[in-house]
Design a protein around this motif. Structure first.
Motif, PDB file in Angstrom:
ATOM      1  N   THR A  24      -8.659 -56.762 -68.244  1.00 15.90           N
ATOM      2  CA  THR A  24      -9.686 -55.838 -68.725  1.00 15.90           C
ATOM      3  C   THR A  24      -9.359 -54.415 -68.291  1.00 15.90           C
ATOM      4  O   THR A  24      -9.106 -54.167 -67.116  1.00 15.90           O
ATOM      5  CB  THR A  24     -11.073 -56.224 -68.172  1.00 15.90           C
ATOM      6  N   VAL A  25      -9.351 -53.490 -69.246  1.00 15.37           N
ATOM      7  CA  VAL A  25      -9.142 -52.081 -68.923  1.00 15.37           C
ATOM      8  C   VAL A  25     -10.455 -51.520 -68.366  1.00 15.37           C
ATOM      9  O   VAL A  25     -11.477 -51.506 -69.048  1.00 15.37           O
ATOM     10  CB  VAL A  25      -8.690 -51.282 -70.157  1.00 15.37           C
ATOM     11  N   LEU A  26     -10.425 -51.044 -67.136  1.00 10.64           N
ATOM     12  CA  LEU A  26     -11.618 -50.493 -66.504  1.00 10.64           C
ATOM     13  C   LEU A  26     -11.732 -48.987 -66.742  1.00 10.64           C
ATOM     14  O   LEU A  26     -12.837 -48.447 -66.762  1.00 10.64           O
ATOM     15  CB  LEU A  26     -11.583 -50.774 -64.989  1.00 10.64           C
ATOM     16  N   PHE A  27     -10.599 -48.334 -66.894  1.00  8.19           N
ATOM     17  CA  PHE A  27     -10.580 -46.883 -67.120  1.00  8.19           C
ATOM     18  C   PHE A  27      -9.232 -46.505 -67.699  1.00  8.19           C
ATOM     19  O   PHE A  27      -8.208 -47.067 -67.313  1.00  8.19           O
ATOM     20  CB  PHE A  27     -10.811 -46.133 -65.806  1.00  8.19           C
ATOM     21  N   GLU A  28      -9.222 -45.559 -68.615  1.00 10.72           N
ATOM     22  CA  GLU A  28      -7.954 -45.025 -69.097  1.00 10.72           C
ATOM     23  C   GLU A  28      -8.119 -43.580 -69.544  1.00 10.72           C
ATOM     24  O   GLU A  28      -9.200 -43.161 -69.968  1.00 10.72           O
ATOM     25  CB  GLU A  28      -7.382 -45.874 -70.233  1.00 10.72           C
ATOM     26  N   GLY A  54     -12.851 -49.018 -58.800  1.00 13.85           N
ATOM     27  CA  GLY A  54     -12.681 -50.228 -59.586  1.00 13.85           C
ATOM     28  C   GLY A  54     -13.212 -51.464 -58.883  1.00 13.85           C
ATOM     29  O   GLY A  54     -13.872 -52.313 -59.493  1.00 13.85           O
ATOM     30  N   PHE A  55     -12.946 -51.579 -57.589  1.00  5.66           N
ATOM     31  CA  PHE A  55     -13.456 -52.728 -56.837  1.00  5.66           C
ATOM     32  C   PHE A  55     -14.971 -52.647 -56.654  1.00  5.66           C
ATOM     33  O   PHE A  55     -15.656 -53.674 -56.682  1.00  5.66           O
ATOM     34  CB  PHE A  55     -12.778 -52.806 -55.466  1.00  5.66           C
ATOM     35  N   ARG A  56     -15.480 -51.444 -56.482  1.00  7.28           N
ATOM     36  CA  ARG A  56     -16.916 -51.275 -56.202  1.00  7.28           C
ATOM     37  C   ARG A  56     -17.785 -51.455 -57.441  1.00  7.28           C
ATOM     38  O   ARG A  56     -18.826 -52.121 -57.397  1.00  7.28           O
ATOM     39  CB  ARG A  56     -17.158 -49.880 -55.613  1.00  7.28           C
ATOM     40  N   GLU A  57     -17.365 -50.886 -58.554  1.00 10.81           N
ATOM     41  CA  GLU A  57     -18.233 -50.827 -59.727  1.00 10.81           C
ATOM     42  C   GLU A  57     -18.115 -52.043 -60.644  1.00 10.81           C
ATOM     43  O   GLU A  57     -19.021 -52.298 -61.440  1.00 10.81           O
ATOM     44  CB  GLU A  57     -17.935 -49.557 -60.535  1.00 10.81           C
ATOM     45  N   PHE A  58     -17.025 -52.785 -60.543  1.00 16.36           N
ATOM     46  CA  PHE A  58     -16.794 -53.909 -61.438  1.00 16.36           C
ATOM     47  C   PHE A  58     -16.713 -55.216 -60.658  1.00 16.36           C
ATOM     48  O   PHE A  58     -16.370 -55.229 -59.476  1.00 16.36           O
ATOM     49  CB  PHE A  58     -15.501 -53.715 -62.231  1.00 16.36           C
ATOM     50  N   GLN A  59     -17.014 -56.294 -61.353  1.00 15.55           N
ATOM     51  CA  GLN A  59     -16.904 -57.620 -60.774  1.00 15.55           C
ATOM     52  C   GLN A  59     -16.425 -58.577 -61.861  1.00 15.55           C
ATOM     53  O   GLN A  59     -16.737 -58.411 -63.040  1.00 15.55           O
ATOM     54  CB  GLN A  59     -18.253 -58.099 -60.227  1.00 15.55           C
ATOM     55  N   THR A  60     -15.661 -59.582 -61.463  1.00 12.92           N
ATOM     56  CA  THR A  60     -15.242 -60.623 -62.391  1.00 12.92           C
ATOM     57  C   THR A  60     -16.138 -61.834 -62.198  1.00 12.92           C
ATOM     58  O   THR A  60     -16.261 -62.354 -61.088  1.00 12.92           O
ATOM     59  CB  THR A  60     -13.769 -60.998 -62.168  1.00 12.92           C
ATOM     60  N   ARG A 107     -27.047 -46.959 -62.333  1.00  3.54           N
ATOM     61  CA  ARG A 107     -25.882 -47.003 -63.201  1.00  3.54           C
ATOM     62  C   ARG A 107     -24.627 -46.573 -62.450  1.00  3.54           C
ATOM     63  O   ARG A 107     -24.670 -45.698 -61.575  1.00  3.54           O
ATOM     64  CB  ARG A 107     -26.094 -46.049 -64.385  1.00  3.54           C
ATOM     65  N   ALA A 108     -23.497 -47.212 -62.775  1.00  2.00           N
ATOM     66  CA  ALA A 108     -22.239 -46.784 -62.167  1.00  2.00           C
ATOM     67  C   ALA A 108     -21.896 -45.387 -62.656  1.00  2.00           C
ATOM     68  O   ALA A 108     -22.142 -45.037 -63.799  1.00  2.00           O
ATOM     69  CB  ALA A 108     -21.124 -47.761 -62.575  1.00  2.00           C
ATOM     70  N   GLU A 109     -21.324 -44.608 -61.746  1.00  2.00           N
ATOM     71  CA  GLU A 109     -21.027 -43.238 -62.129  1.00  2.00           C
ATOM     72  C   GLU A 109     -19.854 -43.197 -63.093  1.00  2.00           C
ATOM     73  O   GLU A 109     -18.994 -44.070 -63.089  1.00  2.00           O
ATOM     74  CB  GLU A 109     -20.702 -42.404 -60.880  1.00  2.00           C
ATOM     75  N   ALA A 110     -19.856 -42.207 -63.972  1.00  2.00           N
ATOM     76  CA  ALA A 110     -18.724 -42.013 -64.871  1.00  2.00           C
ATOM     77  C   ALA A 110     -17.533 -41.535 -64.044  1.00  2.00           C
ATOM     78  O   ALA A 110     -17.695 -40.794 -63.074  1.00  2.00           O
ATOM     79  CB  ALA A 110     -19.081 -41.002 -65.945  1.00  2.00           C
ATOM     80  N   LEU A 111     -16.350 -41.952 -64.432  1.00  2.00           N
ATOM     81  CA  LEU A 111     -15.158 -41.599 -63.671  1.00  2.00           C
ATOM     82  C   LEU A 111     -14.424 -40.456 -64.348  1.00  2.00           C
ATOM     83  O   LEU A 111     -14.157 -40.498 -65.552  1.00  2.00           O
ATOM     84  CB  LEU A 111     -14.231 -42.810 -63.547  1.00  2.00           C
ATOM     85  N   LEU A 138     -16.908 -56.977 -65.829  1.00  2.00           N
ATOM     86  CA  LEU A 138     -17.789 -55.919 -66.313  1.00  2.00           C
ATOM     87  C   LEU A 138     -18.436 -55.218 -65.137  1.00  2.00           C
ATOM     88  O   LEU A 138     -18.366 -55.671 -63.994  1.00  2.00           O
ATOM     89  CB  LEU A 138     -18.848 -56.470 -67.265  1.00  2.00           C
ATOM     90  N   ARG A 139     -19.075 -54.093 -65.441  1.00  2.00           N
ATOM     91  CA  ARG A 139     -19.752 -53.340 -64.393  1.00  2.00           C
ATOM     92  C   ARG A 139     -20.870 -54.188 -63.809  1.00  2.00           C
ATOM     93  O   ARG A 139     -21.602 -54.868 -64.531  1.00  2.00           O
ATOM     94  CB  ARG A 139     -20.345 -52.054 -64.961  1.00  2.00           C
ATOM     95  N   ARG A 140     -20.998 -54.116 -62.503  1.00  2.00           N
ATOM     96  CA  ARG A 140     -22.044 -54.890 -61.837  1.00  2.00           C
ATOM     97  C   ARG A 140     -23.426 -54.545 -62.393  1.00  2.00           C
ATOM     98  O   ARG A 140     -24.269 -55.421 -62.564  1.00  2.00           O
ATOM     99  CB  ARG A 140     -22.010 -54.626 -60.336  1.00  2.00           C
ATOM    100  N   VAL A 141     -23.663 -53.257 -62.663  1.00  2.90           N
ATOM    101  CA  VAL A 141     -24.993 -52.845 -63.106  1.00  2.90           C
ATOM    102  C   VAL A 141     -25.288 -53.288 -64.531  1.00  2.90           C
ATOM    103  O   VAL A 141     -26.441 -53.269 -64.956  1.00  2.90           O
ATOM    104  CB  VAL A 141     -25.164 -51.311 -62.994  1.00  2.90           C
ATOM    105  N   ASP A 142     -24.272 -53.683 -65.277  1.00  2.00           N
ATOM    106  CA  ASP A 142     -24.490 -54.123 -66.651  1.00  2.00           C
ATOM    107  C   ASP A 142     -24.731 -55.625 -66.758  1.00  2.00           C
ATOM    108  O   ASP A 142     -25.045 -56.133 -67.836  1.00  2.00           O
ATOM    109  CB  ASP A 142     -23.282 -53.752 -67.523  1.00  2.00           C
ATOM    110  N   ARG A 143     -24.608 -56.330 -65.648  1.00  2.29           N
ATOM    111  CA  ARG A 143     -24.767 -57.779 -65.689  1.00  2.29           C
ATOM    112  C   ARG A 143     -26.144 -58.186 -66.182  1.00  2.29           C
ATOM    113  O   ARG A 143     -26.295 -59.137 -66.962  1.00  2.29           O
ATOM    114  CB  ARG A 143     -24.517 -58.374 -64.295  1.00  2.29           C
ATOM    115  N   ALA A 144     -27.173 -57.467 -65.737  1.00  5.40           N
ATOM    116  CA  ALA A 144     -28.532 -57.836 -66.125  1.00  5.40           C
ATOM    117  C   ALA A 144     -28.766 -57.670 -67.623  1.00  5.40           C
ATOM    118  O   ALA A 144     -29.643 -58.329 -68.200  1.00  5.40           O
ATOM    119  CB  ALA A 144     -29.546 -57.008 -65.342  1.00  5.40           C
ATOM    120  N   SER A 145     -27.995 -56.809 -68.270  1.00  5.53           N
ATOM    121  CA  SER A 145     -28.158 -56.558 -69.706  1.00  5.53           C
ATOM    122  C   SER A 145     -27.190 -57.371 -70.556  1.00  5.53           C
ATOM    123  O   SER A 145     -27.155 -57.210 -71.775  1.00  5.53           O
ATOM    124  CB  SER A 145     -27.947 -55.064 -69.990  1.00  5.53           C
ATOM    125  N   MET A 146     -26.434 -58.226 -69.932  1.00  4.78           N
ATOM    126  CA  MET A 146     -25.426 -58.998 -70.647  1.00  4.78           C
ATOM    127  C   MET A 146     -26.083 -60.010 -71.585  1.00  4.78           C
ATOM    128  O   MET A 146     -27.078 -60.644 -71.237  1.00  4.78           O
ATOM    129  CB  MET A 146     -24.525 -59.724 -69.649  1.00  4.78           C
TER     130      MET A 146
END
Length: 384
Positions: A47-51, A270-276, A27-31, A311-319
């Motif tokens: 897409t808002v990645l973090f706020e 942002g670049f590491r944990e997310f992908q378009t 899982r991607a780490e919480a920021l 979305l997060r790369r690690v969440d792709r499999a659960s999409m």
């Protein structure tokens, strides 16, 4: 007659596109960040990645200058002023404290130099020269800034000066700064490269760009730093890699070092944990919707433009991806008419809904066809 219809997509093309990106192992780490206010977005999909406190009223310090720059860019783009035009330096401009371009009272300065004096050197004096040159007084220019902010959709911004000089009523939000920076990037691509200039020399004084991301974070190319005692250290920064552009606003940090470290860390996160991902390309056939009283029983669905999702790369499999519409859809149907939605859901993110449109026209049946269809529906429950 209308019923809710949804089905899971099992499109080979979509599977191939999604399989192109590797799965992360964990899982991607919480920021978390010590910044008081922050927001990070992916501009390709908005897409808002973090706020964090992105809508809280804050002191924007010299990040204010982005609005001064926007108004000047707009004047240049519309031909109201030219790069070679010369603007006079008043005593007020010359006396400005803080970061300076070091203009001299009584001289005239080219707009091209003033832009670099603001963007690269963060010159408070250059901002006053521009404000007085475009609106006679800085107060009048600040009113223009506030009006332009409302026009651009800034909901929490009130400007009292052109530079961000401390004033209790001079306020912005991190989200407003993000919207403003987005407009600068997208509205003025011809001028945006100025933000990537690393130094500028004026009156024999060479100053480096204060942006700590330039030359450190790959793809970084702007925009503006800020600092006041009340606001702390802040940054509006952007970087582009492999077709993705991230935009970061961060404020309320304790030092230049902390600003440099946090902005680089969050941008890399942002670049590491997310992908378009490309879910579908314009014209791809994705599904078919049932038609009521049409010359055809179904109509193919497609996207009017390439459908992208971040979305997060690690969440792709659960999409989970599905087509949803209220149907059957009554004829006539025009090609390009929105009649459905592509809904995308994954853990830790809101459901994304992308419009689906009819891929072709479907004419309405004649009177006898409609009568037969209505009778069939009464007898069997099948629309047609």
């Amino acid at each position: 007659m209308s019923h809710r219809f949804s089905r899971f997509l099992a499109l080979a093309a979509a599977c191939l596109m999604l399989a192109a990106a590797p799965l992360a192992a964990a899982r991607a780490e919480a920021l978390e960040t010590p910044a008081r206010e922050a927001i990070l977005i992916d501009l390709s999909t908005h897409t808002v990645l973090f706020e964090k406190n992105a809508d809280e009223s804050m002191v924007p310090s010299s990040m204010t200058k982005l609005m001064t720059i926007y108004i000047l860019f707009e004047k240049l783009a519309k031909g109201g002023i030219k790069m070679e035009d010369m603007l006079p330096v008043s005593e007020k401009a010359w006396r400005m404290g803080g970061s300076k371009m070091f203009v001299k009272v009584g001289e005239r300065v080219a707009v091209s130099d003033l832009l670099r004096g603001i963007i690269v050197q963060s010159g408070n004096d250059a901002c006053v020269v521009v404000a007085e040159g475009l609106a006679s007084t800085e107060e009048a220019f600040a009113a223009q800034m506030t009006a332009k902010g409302k026009e651009l959709g800034l909901k929490g911004s009130t400007f009292r000066n052109a530079s961000g000089w401390p004033d209790p009523d001079h306020r912005m939000t991190a989200r407003d700064l993000m919207v403003l920076a987005e407009h600068l990037i997208e509205d003025f691509p011809q001028y945006y490269p100025l933000f990537a200039e690393t130094s500028f020399k004026y009156n024999n004084i060479d100053q480096a760009n204060r942006d700590p991301l330039l030359g450190v974070v790959p793809g970084a190319d702007g925009l503006k730093t800020g600092h006041t005692d009340e606001g702390g250290y802040g940054l509006v920064g952007s970087a582009q890699r492999d077709g993705r552009r991230l935009l970061l606003v961060i404020n309320g940090l304790n030092s230049m070092k902390e600003r440099a470290q946090e902005s680089a860390r969050i941008m890399e996160w942002g670049f590491r944990e997310f992908q378009t991902y490309t879910m579908a390309k314009k014209g791809d056939g994705l599904a078919e919707a049932k038609v009521w009283q049409g010359e055809e029983e179904t109509v193919p669905l497609t996207v009017a433009a390439d459908a992208l999702v971040t979305l997060r790369r690690v969440d792709r499999a659960s999409m989970v991806v599905k087509v949803v519409y209220d149907g059957p859809v009554p004829a006539p149907i025009a090609a390009g008419q929105q009649i459905a939605a592509l809904e995308i859901s994954a853990p830790n993110m809101p459901v994304i809904s992308l419009p689906l449109v009819a891929a072709r026209d479907v004419e309405r049946q004649g009177v006898f066809g409609r009568m037969f269809g209505s009778l069939r529906y009464l007898l069997t429950g099948e629309a047609g």
